[in-house]
Structure formats: C-alpha cells, structure tokens
Design a protein around this motif. Structure first.
Motif, PDB file in Angstrom:
ATOM      1  N   LEU A  36       0.807  -1.220   0.000  1.00 43.36           N
ATOM      2  CA  LEU A  36       0.000   0.000   0.000  1.00 43.36           C
ATOM      3  C   LEU A  36       0.841   1.272   0.000  1.00 43.36           C
ATOM      4  CD1 LEU A  36      -2.581  -1.063   2.756  1.00 43.36           C
ATOM      5  CD2 LEU A  36      -2.809  -1.294   0.279  1.00 43.36           C
ATOM      6  N   LEU A  59       0.242   4.526  -1.969  1.00 43.79           N
ATOM      7  CA  LEU A  59      -0.850   5.440  -1.614  1.00 43.79           C
ATOM      8  C   LEU A  59      -0.404   6.562  -0.690  1.00 43.79           C
ATOM      9  CD1 LEU A  59      -3.666   2.826  -0.843  1.00 43.79           C
ATOM     10  CD2 LEU A  59      -3.506   4.310  -2.848  1.00 43.79           C
ATOM     11  N   VAL A  93      -6.880   7.639  -0.189  1.00 43.85           N
ATOM     12  CA  VAL A  93      -6.327   6.533   0.598  1.00 43.85           C
ATOM     13  C   VAL A  93      -7.464   5.752   1.258  1.00 43.85           C
ATOM     14  CG1 VAL A  93      -4.897   5.913   2.594  1.00 43.85           C
ATOM     15  CG2 VAL A  93      -4.124   7.699   1.011  1.00 43.85           C
ATOM     16  N   THR A 107      -9.584   3.838  -1.441  1.00 42.23           N
ATOM     17  CA  THR A 107      -8.863   2.695  -2.015  1.00 42.23           C
ATOM     18  C   THR A 107      -8.742   1.556  -1.002  1.00 42.23           C
ATOM     19  OG1 THR A 107      -7.625   4.210  -3.436  1.00 42.23           O
ATOM     20  CG2 THR A 107      -6.743   1.992  -3.191  1.00 42.23           C
ATOM     21  N   CYS A 108      -8.401   1.890   0.241  1.00 33.97           N
ATOM     22  CA  CYS A 108      -8.267   0.848   1.264  1.00 33.97           C
ATOM     23  C   CYS A 108      -9.616   0.195   1.564  1.00 33.97           C
ATOM     24  CB  CYS A 108      -7.639   1.421   2.533  1.00 33.97           C
ATOM     25  SG  CYS A 108      -5.874   1.793   2.330  1.00 33.97           S
ATOM     26  N   LEU A 115     -10.307  -2.124  -1.331  1.00 38.55           N
ATOM     27  CA  LEU A 115      -9.463  -3.311  -1.216  1.00 38.55           C
ATOM     28  C   LEU A 115     -10.028  -4.247  -0.153  1.00 38.55           C
ATOM     29  CD1 LEU A 115      -6.870  -4.954  -1.831  1.00 38.55           C
ATOM     30  CD2 LEU A 115      -5.749  -3.599  -0.035  1.00 38.55           C
ATOM     31  N   GLY A 116     -10.392  -3.692   0.997  1.00 39.54           N
ATOM     32  CA  GLY A 116     -10.974  -4.504   2.067  1.00 39.54           C
ATOM     33  C   GLY A 116     -12.250  -5.198   1.624  1.00 39.54           C
ATOM     34  N   VAL A 146      -2.654  -7.084   8.348  1.00 38.04           N
ATOM     35  CA  VAL A 146      -2.047  -5.816   7.952  1.00 38.04           C
ATOM     36  C   VAL A 146      -0.833  -5.571   8.837  1.00 38.04           C
ATOM     37  CG1 VAL A 146      -2.414  -3.333   7.700  1.00 38.04           C
ATOM     38  CG2 VAL A 146      -4.314  -4.914   7.277  1.00 38.04           C
ATOM     39  N   THR A 202       2.521  -0.979   5.869  1.00 37.18           N
ATOM     40  CA  THR A 202       1.880  -0.689   4.575  1.00 37.18           C
ATOM     41  C   THR A 202       1.680  -1.957   3.749  1.00 37.18           C
ATOM     42  OG1 THR A 202       4.011  -0.277   3.510  1.00 37.18           O
ATOM     43  CG2 THR A 202       2.871   1.638   4.470  1.00 37.18           C
ATOM     44  N   VAL A 246      -0.321  -5.765   3.292  1.00 38.63           N
ATOM     45  CA  VAL A 246      -1.441  -6.623   3.646  1.00 38.63           C
ATOM     46  C   VAL A 246      -1.074  -8.024   3.154  1.00 38.63           C
ATOM     47  CG1 VAL A 246      -3.901  -7.112   3.353  1.00 38.63           C
ATOM     48  CG2 VAL A 246      -3.087  -4.723   3.363  1.00 38.63           C
ATOM     49  N   ILE A 304      -1.615   0.553  -5.632  1.00 42.39           N
ATOM     50  CA  ILE A 304      -1.445  -0.710  -4.919  1.00 42.39           C
ATOM     51  C   ILE A 304      -0.785  -1.715  -5.856  1.00 42.39           C
ATOM     52  CG2 ILE A 304      -2.670  -2.687  -3.932  1.00 42.39           C
ATOM     53  CD1 ILE A 304      -4.766  -0.829  -2.874  1.00 42.39           C
TER      54      ILE A 304
END
Length: 197
Positions: free
Chosen positions: A101, A104, A112, A115-116, A119-120, A132, A135, A137, A160
């Motif tokens: 990550l 970002l 940020v 996007t996170c 992604l989640g 996590v 930065t 995952v 990412i």
C-alpha cells in the motif's frame, strides 16, 4: 538439554519446549554430524501447542508447548546427545499474496480511505482473511494464484501493487495470533468459499 529419543515401549517422545533452531550456529554444527529425524507439520498444525504425530522416521511425538509458543521451520524439538540424534520441526507453509500500500502514501486522505475500503471489500467479498503489517497486507493463498491475481486485476487498484511470497519469508514478521489467522485459514481452505472474479 539432552533427551533420549527412544522412550519406553508404547510411550511417545514428549516435547515440552523448543531447544533452538537449526539455523543457530550451535545447532547447525550439531546437525551436520547428527542423525536428523523430522516432524513434518502443515501450516495449521504448526499453530497448535498440543498435538500427537509421527515423525518421518516413525517415532510417535506428543507435543505440549506453552500457550503462545509458535513452531517455526527448523526448530529443534529434541537432542539425544548419547545417540547423536536431532528431532527437527519441518513446517510446510503455503505462499501468501503480499499487497503493498506504500504507493498510496502521497495521495490525498480521501483517496487513501476509498482505495483501502475498496481493497478490504474485494478481499472480504472473497472471504480471504488478511493481516495488515505497516503498509503491507498479507493474504493467504487459499485458491490458485491465477484466481487471486484475477481478483486484484479486476479491481485495478491505483497505487497498490501485489506479489506472491513464500510463507516462510513472511512468518518471522508475524505475531502468533497473526500467523494463526494467516496460515491457519489457508490450511482450512475448504471451509469457506470463493466467488468468481
């Protein structure tokens, strides 16, 4: 600490502590001259503090470690000085997907967060557990790499990147509960399900 690897007839070899690791200088030198037997465990079994298994050499082992103690590949479980024999744990860990990550970090906070969150959602929608660390995952390889890669490509997350790494490279950075989440879930892959990308 020396321990006989030939217990009384019908009794397992009892292991209550980890003596070291074959990568440590003392054990590395002993290993080269010793007869080595291996207790082969998958990534789920390696998270357990109590279990009974047979070694590759056919010895029955009763493992009873303190809570929170985590076996790592190459851990020395027993040393029989008289018999010049070592018992070593061999942990077969699957690969993990490492999502980076850090791309970002220069983005606006709302980008940020969005996007996170996306992604989640993408990872959660596949029922993939994740850990996590800073930065990064880490996601266990619970399905084929191509399927996991396809999910990441479908979402085309900007900023990412991802790659696949051997679990043995990742586990030293994980706390015991994180390793259980990451590798324990991967070993029980049949219990969940995966959506088509």
């Amino acid at each position: 600490m020396t321990q006989r690897l030939t217990p009384p007839q019908g009794q397992p070899v009892r292991i209550n502590a980890i003596l070291g690791n074959v990568d440590d200088p003392v054990w590395r030198s002993r290993r080269h001259a010793a007869t080595v037997d291996r207790l082969v465990l998958d990534q789920w079994e390696a998270q357990k503090s109590r279990l009974r298994r047979n070694t590759k050499g056919g010895k029955e082992i009763a493992l009873s470690l303190d809570r929170g103690v985590q076996l790592r590949d190459g851990d020395v479980l027993a040393w029989d000085e008289d018999g010049n024999a070592l018992l070593v744990a061999q942990i077969d860990l699957k690969d993990v997907m490492e999502v980076e990550l850090s791309g970002l970090l220069g983005s606006m906070p709302d980008v940020v967060v969005q996007t996170c969150l996306e992604l989640g959602h993408a990872i959660g929608n596949q029922h993939w557990p994740a850990v996590v660390k800073g930065t990064k995952v880490y996601v266990p390889l619970t399905v084929d790499r191509a399927v996991m890669g396809s999910v990441m490509k479908t979402h085309a997350f900007e900023g990412i990147t991802y790659d696949f790494r051997p679990g043995a490279e990742v586990i030293p950075y994980l706390a015991p509960h994180e390793a259980r989440r990451l590798f324990g879930a991967a070993a029980r892959e049949g219990e969940g399900h995966t959506h088509a990308p």
